[in-house]
Design a protein around this motif. Structure first.
Motif, mmCIF file in Angstrom:
data_model
loop_
_atom_site.group_PDB
_atom_site.id
_atom_site.type_symbol
_atom_site.label_atom_id
_atom_site.label_comp_id
_atom_site.label_asym_id
_atom_site.label_seq_id
_atom_site.Cartn_x
_atom_site.Cartn_y
_atom_site.Cartn_z
ATOM 1 N N PHE A 198 -30.199 90.691 24.609
ATOM 2 C CA PHE A 198 -28.954 90.933 25.317
ATOM 3 C C PHE A 198 -29.231 90.968 26.815
ATOM 4 N N GLY A 199 -28.687 89.984 27.534
ATOM 5 C CA GLY A 199 -28.914 89.930 28.966
ATOM 6 C C GLY A 199 -30.400 89.828 29.254
ATOM 7 N N ASP A 200 -30.861 90.619 30.213
ATOM 8 C CA ASP A 200 -32.277 90.653 30.560
ATOM 9 C C ASP A 200 -32.934 91.808 29.807
ATOM 10 N N ALA A 201 -33.109 91.597 28.512
ATOM 11 C CA ALA A 201 -33.779 92.582 27.663
ATOM 12 C C ALA A 201 -33.058 93.916 27.639
ATOM 13 N N GLY A 202 -31.743 93.872 27.449
ATOM 14 C CA GLY A 202 -30.970 95.101 27.392
ATOM 15 C C GLY A 202 -30.618 95.484 25.968
#
Length: 224
Positions: A198-202
């Motif tokens: 999710f997104g930048d490792a979210g």
């Protein structure tokens, strides 16, 4: 819009979880286009009786094939394990100040960072404290106005190269070195059996209000 399964939990496997009366099965689903402004972005939380579950689809609807692959969790088996969470971002400021010296001494002596190694458990989990990437963002219940409870975190990985020092399960460690077993590619970084990103490792946090009879649900995306 089709929904895809995210997690399924039986009451017998997590007796600590507060199931509503008459239910023994928790199912969480979401739209696989959820990151791309799905018309119904809130994940669906279903408390059900396993006796009432009908036939299971052999294949997902064809429209799912066009969804981002990293928003569809890969099939995997959960092995719930109770752990104790401690807050870091949610810790009251006066408590954080009082413990700061001890935390620095611990880091100097052992190399352990409180927030990474000893506070909130990372990865996919039920309950506890969200392991916030950004500032804490607890939603209020739209019915009673109280702060909602954290129900579920779905994270981009279970642990990374830093947090794995303390959060890597014992059965996944090398018996001689105590370190992570190398995977088939020789990697030693982030571990993500669900294969989501999710997104930048979210991640996404799902909340509910256990005080209201209909248990309203909300969620919050949290990416770096």
């Amino acid at each position: 819009m089709p929904l895809v399964p995210v997690v399924q939990i039986h009451r017998r496997d997590v007796p600590q979880l507060d199931f509503p009366a008459g239910t023994d099965l928790l199912q969480v689903l979401w739209c696989p286009f959820i990151v791309d402004s799905c018309p119904e972005p809130t994940p669906r939380v279903l408390w059900r009786s396993s006796d009432a579950v009908g036939p299971v689809l052999d294949t997902a609807p064809s429209t799912v094939a066009t969804a981002p692959g990293d928003s569809i969790p890969a099939p995997c088996v959960l092995h719930p394990e109770p752990v104790t969470d401690y807050p870091s971002s949610d810790m009251p400021e006066e408590v954080s100040r009082a413990l700061s010296v001890r935390m620095e001494e611990l880091k100097a002596r052992t190399g352990l960072w409180y927030s990474y190694h000893l506070a909130e458990a990372p990865g996919i989990k039920l309950g506890g404290y969200p392991s916030w990437t950004q500032d804490p963002c607890w939603p209020d219940c739209p019915t009673c106005g109280r702060a909602m409870d954290h129900l579920l975190t779905v994270s981009s990985w279970e642990y990374d190269g830093m947090s794995g020092r303390t959060w890597l399960p014992l059965e996944d460690r090398d018996s001689e070195t105590g370190e992570e077993r190398r995977d088939s590619t020789g990697g030693r970084g982030a571990h993500s059996p669900a294969q989501v990103m999710f997104g930048d490792a979210g991640g996404v946090y799902i909340f509910e209000c256990g005080s209201c009879p209909d248990r309203p649900v909300d969620h919050h995306w949290d990416c770096s």
